[in-house]
Motif scaffolding. Structure first.
Motif, mmCIF file in Angstrom:
data_model
loop_
_atom_site.group_PDB
_atom_site.id
_atom_site.type_symbol
_atom_site.label_atom_id
_atom_site.label_comp_id
_atom_site.label_asym_id
_atom_site.label_seq_id
_atom_site.Cartn_x
_atom_site.Cartn_y
_atom_site.Cartn_z
ATOM 1 N N PRO A 100 11.433 -9.403 -38.228
ATOM 2 C CA PRO A 100 10.330 -8.435 -38.323
ATOM 3 C C PRO A 100 9.546 -8.473 -39.624
ATOM 4 C CG PRO A 100 12.269 -7.396 -37.384
ATOM 5 C CD PRO A 100 12.709 -8.735 -37.899
ATOM 6 N N HIS A 101 10.072 -9.093 -40.655
ATOM 7 C CA HIS A 101 9.376 -9.149 -41.934
ATOM 8 C C HIS A 101 8.274 -10.209 -41.981
ATOM 9 C CE1 HIS A 101 12.959 -6.878 -43.131
ATOM 10 N NE2 HIS A 101 12.256 -6.463 -44.169
ATOM 11 N N TYR A 102 8.231 -11.087 -41.032
ATOM 12 C CA TYR A 102 7.268 -12.183 -41.067
ATOM 13 C C TYR A 102 5.957 -11.776 -40.422
ATOM 14 C CZ TYR A 102 11.048 -14.992 -42.806
ATOM 15 O OH TYR A 102 12.067 -15.485 -43.588
ATOM 16 N N ASP A 103 4.880 -12.011 -41.142
ATOM 17 C CA ASP A 103 3.562 -11.540 -40.741
ATOM 18 C C ASP A 103 2.714 -12.593 -40.043
ATOM 19 O OD1 ASP A 103 3.643 -8.837 -42.185
ATOM 20 O OD2 ASP A 103 4.050 -10.238 -43.834
ATOM 21 N N TYR A 104 2.897 -13.841 -40.413
ATOM 22 C CA TYR A 104 2.065 -14.914 -39.892
ATOM 23 C C TYR A 104 2.925 -15.943 -39.189
ATOM 24 C CZ TYR A 104 -0.966 -12.728 -43.321
ATOM 25 O OH TYR A 104 -1.688 -11.807 -44.052
ATOM 26 N N TRP A 105 2.503 -16.305 -38.003
ATOM 27 C CA TRP A 105 3.253 -17.224 -37.157
ATOM 28 C C TRP A 105 2.371 -18.340 -36.631
ATOM 29 C CZ3 TRP A 105 8.497 -16.569 -35.807
ATOM 30 C CH2 TRP A 105 9.076 -15.369 -36.255
ATOM 31 N N GLY A 106 2.942 -19.513 -36.542
ATOM 32 C CA GLY A 106 2.279 -20.595 -35.852
ATOM 33 C C GLY A 106 2.460 -20.467 -34.357
ATOM 34 N N GLN A 107 1.833 -21.367 -33.625
ATOM 35 C CA GLN A 107 1.904 -21.330 -32.167
ATOM 36 C C GLN A 107 3.105 -22.065 -31.605
ATOM 37 O OE1 GLN A 107 -1.899 -22.623 -30.619
ATOM 38 N NE2 GLN A 107 -2.804 -20.596 -30.955
ATOM 39 N N GLY A 108 3.795 -22.796 -32.425
ATOM 40 C CA GLY A 108 5.020 -23.443 -32.008
ATOM 41 C C GLY A 108 4.843 -24.900 -31.620
ATOM 42 N N THR A 109 5.928 -25.637 -31.719
ATOM 43 C CA THR A 109 5.968 -27.023 -31.285
ATOM 44 C C THR A 109 7.260 -27.247 -30.513
ATOM 45 O OG1 THR A 109 5.766 -29.338 -32.018
ATOM 46 C CG2 THR A 109 7.007 -27.852 -33.453
ATOM 47 N N GLN A 110 7.150 -27.937 -29.396
ATOM 48 C CA GLN A 110 8.292 -28.128 -28.514
ATOM 49 C C GLN A 110 9.178 -29.257 -29.016
ATOM 50 O OE1 GLN A 110 9.169 -26.494 -25.394
ATOM 51 N NE2 GLN A 110 11.070 -27.619 -25.807
ATOM 52 N N VAL A 111 10.465 -28.977 -29.081
ATOM 53 C CA VAL A 111 11.471 -29.985 -29.383
ATOM 54 C C VAL A 111 12.407 -30.080 -28.185
ATOM 55 C CG1 VAL A 111 13.445 -30.607 -30.839
ATOM 56 C CG2 VAL A 111 11.368 -29.670 -31.872
ATOM 57 N N THR A 112 12.513 -31.261 -27.624
ATOM 58 C CA THR A 112 13.395 -31.483 -26.491
ATOM 59 C C THR A 112 14.374 -32.590 -26.838
ATOM 60 O OG1 THR A 112 11.663 -30.834 -24.926
ATOM 61 C CG2 THR A 112 13.546 -32.048 -24.047
ATOM 62 N N VAL A 113 15.650 -32.284 -26.754
ATOM 63 C CA VAL A 113 16.701 -33.244 -27.050
ATOM 64 C C VAL A 113 17.407 -33.560 -25.741
ATOM 65 C CG1 VAL A 113 18.713 -33.774 -28.443
ATOM 66 C CG2 VAL A 113 16.957 -32.220 -29.331
ATOM 67 N N SER A 114 17.233 -34.775 -25.277
ATOM 68 C CA SER A 114 17.770 -35.152 -23.979
ATOM 69 C C SER A 114 17.943 -36.659 -23.914
ATOM 70 C CB SER A 114 16.842 -34.698 -22.850
ATOM 71 O OG SER A 114 17.315 -35.118 -21.585
ATOM 72 N N SER A 115 18.962 -37.080 -23.182
ATOM 73 C CA SER A 115 19.186 -38.495 -22.959
ATOM 74 C C SER A 115 18.507 -38.979 -21.692
ATOM 75 C CB SER A 115 20.689 -38.791 -22.888
ATOM 76 O OG SER A 115 21.295 -38.068 -21.831
ATOM 77 N N GLU A 172 2.127 -25.900 -36.590
ATOM 78 C CA GLU A 172 3.304 -26.752 -36.526
ATOM 79 C C GLU A 172 2.959 -28.082 -35.863
ATOM 80 O OE1 GLU A 172 4.813 -22.483 -35.548
ATOM 81 O OE2 GLU A 172 3.101 -23.760 -35.026
ATOM 82 N N SER A 173 3.668 -29.107 -36.269
ATOM 83 C CA SER A 173 3.538 -30.403 -35.636
ATOM 84 C C SER A 173 4.845 -31.164 -35.808
ATOM 85 C CB SER A 173 2.369 -31.205 -36.221
ATOM 86 O OG SER A 173 2.565 -31.463 -37.601
ATOM 87 N N GLY A 174 4.986 -32.252 -35.090
ATOM 88 C CA GLY A 174 6.146 -33.107 -35.240
ATOM 89 C C GLY A 174 7.173 -33.002 -34.135
ATOM 90 N N GLY A 175 6.987 -32.079 -33.221
ATOM 91 C CA GLY A 175 7.918 -31.956 -32.123
ATOM 92 C C GLY A 175 7.763 -33.089 -31.128
ATOM 93 N N GLY A 176 8.692 -33.143 -30.200
ATOM 94 C CA GLY A 176 8.654 -34.177 -29.190
ATOM 95 C C GLY A 176 9.982 -34.333 -28.504
ATOM 96 N N LEU A 177 10.111 -35.421 -27.782
ATOM 97 C CA LEU A 177 11.330 -35.744 -27.062
ATOM 98 C C LEU A 177 12.155 -36.726 -27.873
ATOM 99 C CD1 LEU A 177 13.067 -35.690 -24.452
ATOM 100 C CD2 LEU A 177 11.633 -37.576 -23.619
#
Length: 124
Positions: free
Chosen positions: A109-124, A6-11
């Motif tokens: 439970p049906h999903y076999d392959y997972w990414g490591q995740g990307t952080q999304v932070t929504v804040s003012s 995954e990519s594209g996360g951020g503040l």
């Protein structure tokens, strides 16, 4: 081996937009259901959106309907999650996942392959 990144996360400020990408290797995503999930502190991991490869159907959890859009680019073997009108409650780690055995959207439970995740932070 199968890898999802995954990519594209951020503040981002409330009302802003982000596009998350899920790039795959070792698996051809157009054969399988692909889901986006998120997990915030103190909460269970929840399904956000899913794309079925069997009939092109897409699904969204109620809280993101009208704001998020899942899409595929088969040539790039990549799945996207366009997130608009972001709210503070969208803050979470976002994961993409692939169901290695089916083309229809199912529960977690049906999903076999997972990414490591990307952080999304929504804040003012």
């Amino acid at each position: 081996q199968v890898q999802l990144v995954e990519s594209g996360g951020g503040l981002v400020q409330p009302g802003g937009s982000l596009r998350l990408s899920c790039a795959a290797s070792g698996i051809t995503l157009d054969y399988y259901a692909i889901g986006w999930f998120r997990q915030a502190p103190g909460k269970e991991r929840e399904g956000v959106s899913c794309s079925s490869s069997s009939d092109g159907s897409t699904y969204y959890t109620t809280s993101v309907k009208g704001r998020f859009t899942i899409s595929r680019d088969n040539a790039k073997n990549t799945v996207y999650l366009q997130m608009n009108s972001l709210k503070s409650e969208d803050t979470a780690v976002y994961y993409c996942a692939a169901d290695g055995y089916g083309s229809n959207c199912q529960s977690i439970p049906h999903y076999d392959y997972w990414g490591q995740g990307t952080q999304v932070t929504v804040s003012s």
